[in-house]
Design a protein around this motif. Structure first.
Motif, PDB file in Angstrom:
ATOM      1  N   ASP A  69      41.881  42.469  32.877  1.00 31.56           N
ATOM      2  CA  ASP A  69      41.059  41.712  33.829  1.00 31.56           C
ATOM      3  C   ASP A  69      39.665  41.407  33.272  1.00 31.56           C
ATOM      4  O   ASP A  69      39.118  40.341  33.501  1.00 31.56           O
ATOM      5  CB  ASP A  69      40.989  42.405  35.186  1.00 31.56           C
ATOM      6  CG  ASP A  69      40.556  43.862  35.127  1.00 31.56           C
ATOM      7  OD1 ASP A  69      40.101  44.325  34.052  1.00 31.56           O
ATOM      8  OD2 ASP A  69      40.669  44.550  36.151  1.00 31.56           O
ATOM      9  N   GLN A  72      39.517  38.074  31.212  1.00 31.63           N
ATOM     10  CA  GLN A  72      39.991  36.805  31.767  1.00 31.63           C
ATOM     11  C   GLN A  72      38.996  35.672  31.533  1.00 31.63           C
ATOM     12  O   GLN A  72      39.387  34.557  31.178  1.00 31.63           O
ATOM     13  CB  GLN A  72      40.257  36.939  33.264  1.00 31.63           C
ATOM     14  CG  GLN A  72      41.504  37.742  33.587  1.00 31.63           C
ATOM     15  CD  GLN A  72      41.745  37.793  35.076  1.00 31.63           C
ATOM     16  OE1 GLN A  72      42.140  36.811  35.685  1.00 31.63           O
ATOM     17  NE2 GLN A  72      41.497  38.948  35.684  1.00 31.63           N
ATOM     18  N   VAL A  86      48.091  40.357  34.546  1.00 29.14           N
ATOM     19  CA  VAL A  86      46.731  40.858  34.438  1.00 29.14           C
ATOM     20  C   VAL A  86      46.776  42.371  34.606  1.00 29.14           C
ATOM     21  O   VAL A  86      47.325  42.873  35.584  1.00 29.14           O
ATOM     22  CB  VAL A  86      45.798  40.214  35.484  1.00 29.14           C
ATOM     23  CG1 VAL A  86      44.384  40.772  35.359  1.00 29.14           C
ATOM     24  CG2 VAL A  86      45.793  38.692  35.323  1.00 29.14           C
TER      25      VAL A  86
END
Length: 196
Positions: A69, A72, A86
């Motif tokens: 995460d 990202q 994720v």
């Protein structure tokens, strides 16, 4: 060895200084898709990582991106892939990439790419898997690392019975035929295993 159906590709989130690196990523992604091999990769849309994924998608391939995460935004997660996972951290990312792949292919990259490659070589050395590991040594990119492995062996740190088992492809075009041979368990594929 089982046939190779899903390939994890490790590579840089940058392009590097040689245009041959980007061309190799493009070629590899296209070739994997053309061979019906699914791609598992780090989930980003930057550098060689994005290039190999976009090439596979453009050629009709199936792509799974696995990204922590916290990366990202930095690696600009590629939304066009069929599957995005994720995860909370790098350890989970690497574990899932391992579990979902039948083989590992390493294009040029930086320290993160090196770390992922070395982990797979270590696990294979310790008998935790027998999945093929391929170094795509575009423009001899991996030659210094291969020389370092020989140096470690010369100094007794890679001992008899703990040889590193990996393949060296001189270019991206060689990867799919090499993976097909390893999937068949043929002597031809075994002959290119590097135990220097």
């Amino acid at each position: 060895m089982a046939p190779v159906r899903t390939v994890c590709v490790y590579c840089g989130s940058g392009f590097g200084g040689d245009p041959a690196f980007r061309a190799a990523a493009q070629t590899l992604g296209t070739a994997l898709a053309g061979a019906g091999m699914r791609l598992v990769y780090g989930g980003g849309d930057v550098g060689l990582m994005g290039t190999v994924a976009r090439a596979a998608l453009a050629a009709g391939g199936h792509v799974t991106g696995i990204i922590p995460d916290f990366l990202q935004a930095r690696e600009h997660m590629l939304d066009d892939v069929q599957e995005t996972i994720v995860v909370p951290d790098m350890h989970t990312r690497k574990r899932l990439m391992f579990e979902r792949s039948d083989a590992f292919v390493t294009l040029p990259g930086g320290i993160g790419t090196l770390e992922e490659l070395v982990e797979q070589l270590t696990w294979a050395q310790l008998g935790r898997h027998r999945k093929p590991v391929v170094l795509v040594s575009v423009a001899d990119f991996w030659a210094p690392l291969i020389a370092l492995f020989a140096h470690m062996r010369d100094h007794g740190f890679i001992r008899e019975g703990l040889d590193l088992s990996y393949f060296v492809a001189p270019d991206a075009e060689s990867v799919v035929p090499m993976l097909r041979e390893t999937g068949r368990g043929t002597d031809g594929a075994e002959a290119v295993v590097a135990r220097m």
